[in-house]
Write a protein that holds these residues in place. Structure first.
Motif, PDB file in Angstrom:
ATOM      1  N   ASP A 117      -3.278 -19.919  -2.877  1.00 41.08           N
ATOM      2  CA  ASP A 117      -3.952 -19.313  -1.726  1.00 41.08           C
ATOM      3  C   ASP A 117      -5.333 -19.918  -1.503  1.00 41.08           C
ATOM      4  N   LYS A 120      -4.879 -23.364   0.033  1.00 40.06           N
ATOM      5  CA  LYS A 120      -4.521 -23.235   1.450  1.00 40.06           C
ATOM      6  C   LYS A 120      -5.755 -22.919   2.277  1.00 40.06           C
ATOM      7  N   GLU A 121      -6.573 -22.026   1.757  1.00 42.30           N
ATOM      8  CA  GLU A 121      -7.788 -21.627   2.475  1.00 42.30           C
ATOM      9  C   GLU A 121      -8.747 -22.804   2.606  1.00 42.30           C
ATOM     10  N   GLN A 122      -8.911 -23.578   1.531  1.00 41.75           N
ATOM     11  CA  GLN A 122      -9.775 -24.748   1.566  1.00 41.75           C
ATOM     12  C   GLN A 122      -9.255 -25.783   2.549  1.00 41.75           C
ATOM     13  N   THR A 123      -7.985 -25.985   2.568  1.00 39.22           N
ATOM     14  CA  THR A 123      -7.369 -26.953   3.475  1.00 39.22           C
ATOM     15  C   THR A 123      -7.583 -26.511   4.920  1.00 39.22           C
ATOM     16  N   ARG A 124      -7.439 -25.247   5.178  1.00 46.22           N
ATOM     17  CA  ARG A 124      -7.604 -24.719   6.514  1.00 46.22           C
ATOM     18  C   ARG A 124      -9.064 -24.889   6.974  1.00 46.22           C
ATOM     19  N   HIS A 125     -10.021 -24.638   6.087  1.00 44.03           N
ATOM     20  CA  HIS A 125     -11.435 -24.749   6.455  1.00 44.03           C
ATOM     21  C   HIS A 125     -11.860 -26.216   6.623  1.00 44.03           C
ATOM     22  N   LYS A 127      -9.986 -28.631   7.807  1.00 43.44           N
ATOM     23  CA  LYS A 127      -9.431 -29.159   9.043  1.00 43.44           C
ATOM     24  C   LYS A 127     -10.208 -28.689  10.252  1.00 43.44           C
ATOM     25  N   VAL A 128     -10.916 -27.570  10.148  1.00 47.52           N
ATOM     26  CA  VAL A 128     -11.633 -27.005  11.288  1.00 47.52           C
ATOM     27  C   VAL A 128     -12.939 -27.673  11.501  1.00 47.52           C
TER      28      VAL A 128
END
Length: 128
Positions: A117, A120-125, A127-128
């Protein structure tokens, strides 16, 4: 040789087998009593009061007790069916226990989920 035999005899499988044989013998006596004392008299009533154990015919000097043979066949089927039901019940209990064990995640699984989790959170941040 004695040491090897001792190791073999003390192994769990041999002890489990011995326990199974003893319990099987006792179970066989129960089923035999069920057949002889409960089932066969009922079958005899259904067949007009016929007692299977008394069925026989004479061939020369030999007495052929086919009623006892019929009783043994019925006994076999009842024992087989009883063991089948017992094994089926035990198998269901084991499957249920295995499913319950799988349902509860181990601490390592919980830690891996948290790491997943976080990644996933790091990857999402990123990319933004």
């Amino acid at each position: 040789m004695w040491k090897e035999f001792k190791n073999f005899a003390i192994k769990g499988n041999v002890i489990d087998l011995a326990i199974g044989v003893i319990i099987g013998g006792a179970f066989g006596k129960i089923v035999t009593s069920l057949v002889n004392d409960m089932m066969m008299p009922l079958f005899g009533l259904l067949l007009g009061g016929l007692d299977f154990s008394a069925l026989s015919f004479t061939l020369g000097n030999a007495e052929m007790k086919y009623g006892l043979f019929i009783q043994s066949i019925v006994n076999f089927f009842i024992i087989s069916f009883s063991i089948f039901i017992f094994i089926r019940y035990i198998t269901k209990i084991k499957k249920k226990d295995v499913q319950e064990e799988k349902a509860v995640p181990t601490p390592e699984e919980e830690l891996l989920k948290e790491i997943r989790d976080l990644l996933k959170e790091q990857t999402r941040h990123s990319k933004v």
